[in-house]
Design an enzyme around this catalytic site. Structure first.
Site, mmCIF file in Angstrom:
data_model
loop_
_atom_site.group_PDB
_atom_site.id
_atom_site.type_symbol
_atom_site.label_atom_id
_atom_site.label_comp_id
_atom_site.label_asym_id
_atom_site.label_seq_id
_atom_site.Cartn_x
_atom_site.Cartn_y
_atom_site.Cartn_z
ATOM 1 N N CYS A 324 0.821 -1.212 0.194
ATOM 2 C CA CYS A 324 0.119 -0.024 0.013
ATOM 3 C C CYS A 324 1.008 1.107 0.017
ATOM 4 O O CYS A 324 1.975 1.519 0.856
ATOM 5 C CB CYS A 324 -0.844 0.072 1.093
ATOM 6 S SG CYS A 324 -2.097 1.455 1.334
ATOM 7 N N CYS A 410 -21.998 14.918 9.434
ATOM 8 C CA CYS A 410 -21.760 13.906 10.379
ATOM 9 C C CYS A 410 -20.293 14.172 10.819
ATOM 10 O O CYS A 410 -19.518 14.553 10.229
ATOM 11 C CB CYS A 410 -21.611 12.636 9.521
ATOM 12 S SG CYS A 410 -21.146 11.200 10.432
ATOM 13 N N ILE A 411 -20.043 13.936 12.209
ATOM 14 C CA ILE A 411 -18.801 14.282 12.844
ATOM 15 C C ILE A 411 -18.475 12.982 13.549
ATOM 16 O O ILE A 411 -19.292 12.391 14.456
ATOM 17 C CB ILE A 411 -18.826 15.340 13.632
ATOM 18 C CG1 ILE A 411 -17.697 15.773 13.964
ATOM 19 C CG2 ILE A 411 -19.822 15.455 14.577
ATOM 20 C CD1 ILE A 411 -17.343 17.291 14.730
ATOM 21 N N LEU A 412 -17.231 12.483 13.757
ATOM 22 C CA LEU A 412 -16.750 11.428 14.906
ATOM 23 C C LEU A 412 -15.412 11.508 14.782
ATOM 24 O O LEU A 412 -14.523 12.156 14.204
ATOM 25 C CB LEU A 412 -16.857 10.318 13.526
ATOM 26 C CG LEU A 412 -16.071 9.055 14.031
ATOM 27 C CD1 LEU A 412 -17.045 8.434 15.381
ATOM 28 C CD2 LEU A 412 -15.942 7.737 13.109
ATOM 29 N N THR A 413 -15.072 11.126 16.038
ATOM 30 C CA THR A 413 -13.789 11.227 16.661
ATOM 31 C C THR A 413 -13.472 9.567 16.941
ATOM 32 O O THR A 413 -14.524 8.997 17.537
ATOM 33 C CB THR A 413 -13.570 11.950 17.835
ATOM 34 O OG1 THR A 413 -13.915 13.307 17.728
ATOM 35 C CG2 THR A 413 -12.205 11.801 18.460
ATOM 36 N N GLN A 420 -9.618 13.797 24.342
ATOM 37 C CA GLN A 420 -8.424 14.155 24.371
ATOM 38 C C GLN A 420 -8.476 15.442 24.091
ATOM 39 O O GLN A 420 -7.602 15.945 23.452
ATOM 40 C CB GLN A 420 -7.215 13.258 23.627
ATOM 41 C CG GLN A 420 -7.174 11.974 24.383
ATOM 42 C CD GLN A 420 -6.285 11.194 23.690
ATOM 43 O OE1 GLN A 420 -5.311 11.455 22.767
ATOM 44 N NE2 GLN A 420 -6.398 9.876 23.180
ATOM 45 N N GLY A 423 -11.988 16.222 19.678
ATOM 46 C CA GLY A 423 -13.777 16.652 19.110
ATOM 47 C C GLY A 423 -13.733 17.850 19.150
ATOM 48 O O GLY A 423 -14.507 18.538 18.223
ATOM 49 N N LYS A 424 -13.524 18.691 20.072
ATOM 50 C CA LYS A 424 -13.739 20.213 19.977
ATOM 51 C C LYS A 424 -12.815 21.066 18.901
ATOM 52 O O LYS A 424 -13.201 21.968 18.279
ATOM 53 C CB LYS A 424 -13.256 20.852 21.341
ATOM 54 C CG LYS A 424 -14.407 20.330 22.501
ATOM 55 C CD LYS A 424 -14.036 21.116 23.704
ATOM 56 C CE LYS A 424 -15.164 20.741 24.608
ATOM 57 N NZ LYS A 424 -14.843 21.258 26.089
ATOM 58 N N GLU A 444 -26.235 19.514 11.238
ATOM 59 C CA GLU A 444 -27.315 19.015 11.042
ATOM 60 C C GLU A 444 -28.026 17.870 12.325
ATOM 61 O O GLU A 444 -27.219 17.292 13.119
ATOM 62 C CB GLU A 444 -27.013 17.966 9.738
ATOM 63 C CG GLU A 444 -28.569 17.466 9.259
ATOM 64 C CD GLU A 444 -27.972 16.790 8.045
ATOM 65 O OE1 GLU A 444 -28.945 15.892 7.627
ATOM 66 O OE2 GLU A 444 -27.022 17.082 7.539
ATOM 67 N N SER A 448 -25.715 12.730 17.789
ATOM 68 C CA SER A 448 -25.715 11.335 18.453
ATOM 69 C C SER A 448 -25.581 11.896 19.954
ATOM 70 O O SER A 448 -25.286 13.106 20.146
ATOM 71 C CB SER A 448 -24.430 10.528 17.897
ATOM 72 O OG SER A 448 -23.151 11.494 18.144
#
Length: 546
Positions: A324, A410-413, A420, A423-424, A444, A448
């Site tokens: 890869c 959509c947001i994800l950590t 840690q 996210g902010k 939107e 969650s």
């Protein structure tokens, strides 16, 4: 005209009634009924052939009643039953034959255990899949319903289920006795409620006194023996009352999963990926993600942390990593400060990567519904770099053309980077893009659970920072929105939750609570400035068109 009897054995002609009677009687009475129903006379045959209409009326008026077995009474004075016009007999015969056929073809009642697939087995080592944590089912196929995993036996689960049912009945009965009382807001607690409260308090005070060293040795031995294949020992960690509450919650959750499985909403064996190997981490998943069935049924997936390709085994992953060439996400790097970078990935140009990213995110998000239609979205992927490459920290996506000015779809950590400050950072970066676009943004809905907590904490910090730096006397929500790019609705809801919004003399006033500002300053000083977004490090201009 005298009638002349004919023997049943010499009769060459039979009637439908005689055949029908002979078929539906017991073997011990077959000869008697056959003799009775085959008594024919030549005169009755001739009369029935020549005067059919007369015979029909006579049969309608004088037909004898039938016995429960379908046979006519045997008397020589009765009307002869050998008449060809036997419409009434035929209808009865058809009804009985239909009943017999329906009974013969009626499907057998499905037993309860037939709803299970016996080829499935519980994943707990040494478990025979018998019993259920709820005590209400005969078999189980998941860890959530395994008595052995919870350090119980099937009989113990049944005993606990009966005691829970008894407790529910007693509680229902006591509630019925209090139905005549007024609302609880206007009445004090009853004697029964006070006694129960004292009982719970006393139970929580009592804890089994076991020497600390002996308790630790027992727990350590259990963990070394069974590892993660068994639930840790929970005795003596808390009171028996609280432990029983926890057991009830476990049983209820397991019962809900079993109902969903029987309804077909959850497939047997889960068909759910339990863990993923992602880089140097092995992550437990939280929710179901629609990976192809041949991969989902494996229970564990191996992923390349750079191109996000998913594979079936460690060997395939090792061969893939050897060839890869990816060391960072595709797309343009629009932000870099230290080891943190953000890449803008177009869902139309890098469709496979974005689809794999959405499938990965669904393993940790409950409300996400977008998996394959990624072309109308832009993905902003945050990474942390080291000497091996840029490792995925988290991401957020946004529509290219949002009519409602959503700056996040959509947001994800990633779980290994949670709690840690990343996210902010992602949320702050999304509002930084809104400021560059000179727009007011909002995430939107629905958010969650973890996303809602993160956004409320972020809005609180933004407002407290703004009020701390504000030196004027008059302030408006519109000014705060324009400077911070936060939607006015989100600002109002945050001020209300902080009790900083007051209605006085027909006007809304914003209260500057110095105690909250001081607490924020203290936390900000401890945290430092490592996990913050620097606007000067952004090299980006709003995209034109799609």
């Amino acid at each position: 005209m005298p009638r002349r009897k004919r023997n049943a054995g010499s009769s060459s002609e039979g009637t439908e009634d005689s055949d029908f009677s002979a078929e539906h009687t017991d073997s011990s009475e077959s000869d008697v009924h056959t003799a009775r129903n085959t008594r024919l006379t030549r005169s009755s045959l001739r009369l029935s052939r020549n005067s059919q209409d007369i015979k029909q009326s006579a049969e309608h008026d004088e037909s004898p009643t039938r016995t429960p077995t379908g046979n006519a009474p045997s008397s020589e004075s009765d009307i002869d039953m050998s008449s060809p016009n036997v419409s009434h007999d035929e209808s009865l015969a058809k009804e009985l034959s239909l009943k017999e056929s329906s009974l013969a073809h009626r499907p057998k009642r499905r037993r309860f255990h037939e709803s299970y697939n016996f080829n499935m087995k519980c994943p707990t080592p040494g478990c025979n899949s018998l019993g259920h944590l709820t005590g209400k089912h005969e078999r189980h196929f998941s860890i959530s319903g395994c008595p052995l995993y919870h350090n119980l036996s099937a009989d113990e689960c049944k005993v606990k289920a009966s005691s829970r049912d008894k407790h529910v009945e007693e509680r229902t009965l006591s509630q019925r006795q209090d139905e005549n009382r007024h609302s609880a807001r206007q009445q004090a607690q009853t004697e029964r409620q006070l006694r129960y409260k004292e009982k719970v308090t006393e139970m929580r005070r009592k804890r089994n006194s076991v020497p600390l060293k002996e308790q630790k040795d027992k727990y350590t031995e259990h963990k070394q023996t069974h590892g993660s294949s068994r639930e840790p020992l929970l005795e003596n960690i808390t009171s028996d009352y609280d432990l029983e509450l926890f057991r009830k919650a476990q049983a209820r959750a397991s019962d809900d999963l079993e109902k969903l499985r029987l309804q077909g909403q959850v497939t047997e064996g889960g068909n759910m990926i339990k863990t993923i190997v992602f880089g140097r981490y092995e992550l437990d998943t939280w929710y179901h993600s629609p990976y192809p069935e041949e991969y989902a049924r494996l229970g564990r997936l191996y992923m390349c942390e750079f191109c996000l390709k998913y594979m079936k085994s460690q060997t395939i992953l090792r061969r893939h990593m050897a060839k890869c060439v990816w060391k960072h996400p595709p797309g343009d790097e629009i932000y870099r400060k230290g080891a943190i970078s953000v890449f803008e990935v177009d869902g139309k140009k890098n469709k496979i990567y974005c689809q794999n990213l959405c499938l990965l995110a669904k393993l940790f998000l409950d409300h996400k519904t977008l998996y394959y239609d990624v072309e109308p979205f832009l993905f902003y992927v945050m990474t942390e770099a080291d000497n091996t490459g840029c490792h995925l920290v988290g991401y957020f996506s946004k529509e290219k053309n949002s009519f409602l000015n959503y700056n996040v779809s959509c947001i994800l950590t990633m779980p290994q980077y949670m709690r840690q400050g990343y996210g902010k950072m992602l949320i702050d970066f999304s509002y930084l893009l809104s400021k560059v676009e000179e727009k007011v943004g909002s995430p939107e809905r629905p958010l969650s659970d973890l996303g809602l907590i993160s956004y409320r904490s972020y809005w609180k910090e933004v407002l407290l920072r703004y009020l701390h730096n504000f030196q004027g006397k008059e302030i408006s929500i519109k000014e705060i929105s324009q400077e911070t790019a936060v939607n006015p609705v989100d600002i109002v809801s945050t001020l209300q939750s902080l009790q900083m919004l007051k209605y006085w003399k027909g006007k809304h006033l914003i209260l500057k609570r110095q105690d909250l500002i001081d607490d924020w300053k203290t936390k900000e000083a401890k945290r430092g400035s490592n996990k913050t977004i620097d606007p000067t490090a952004l090299k980006w201009s709003p995209p034109k068109g799609t």
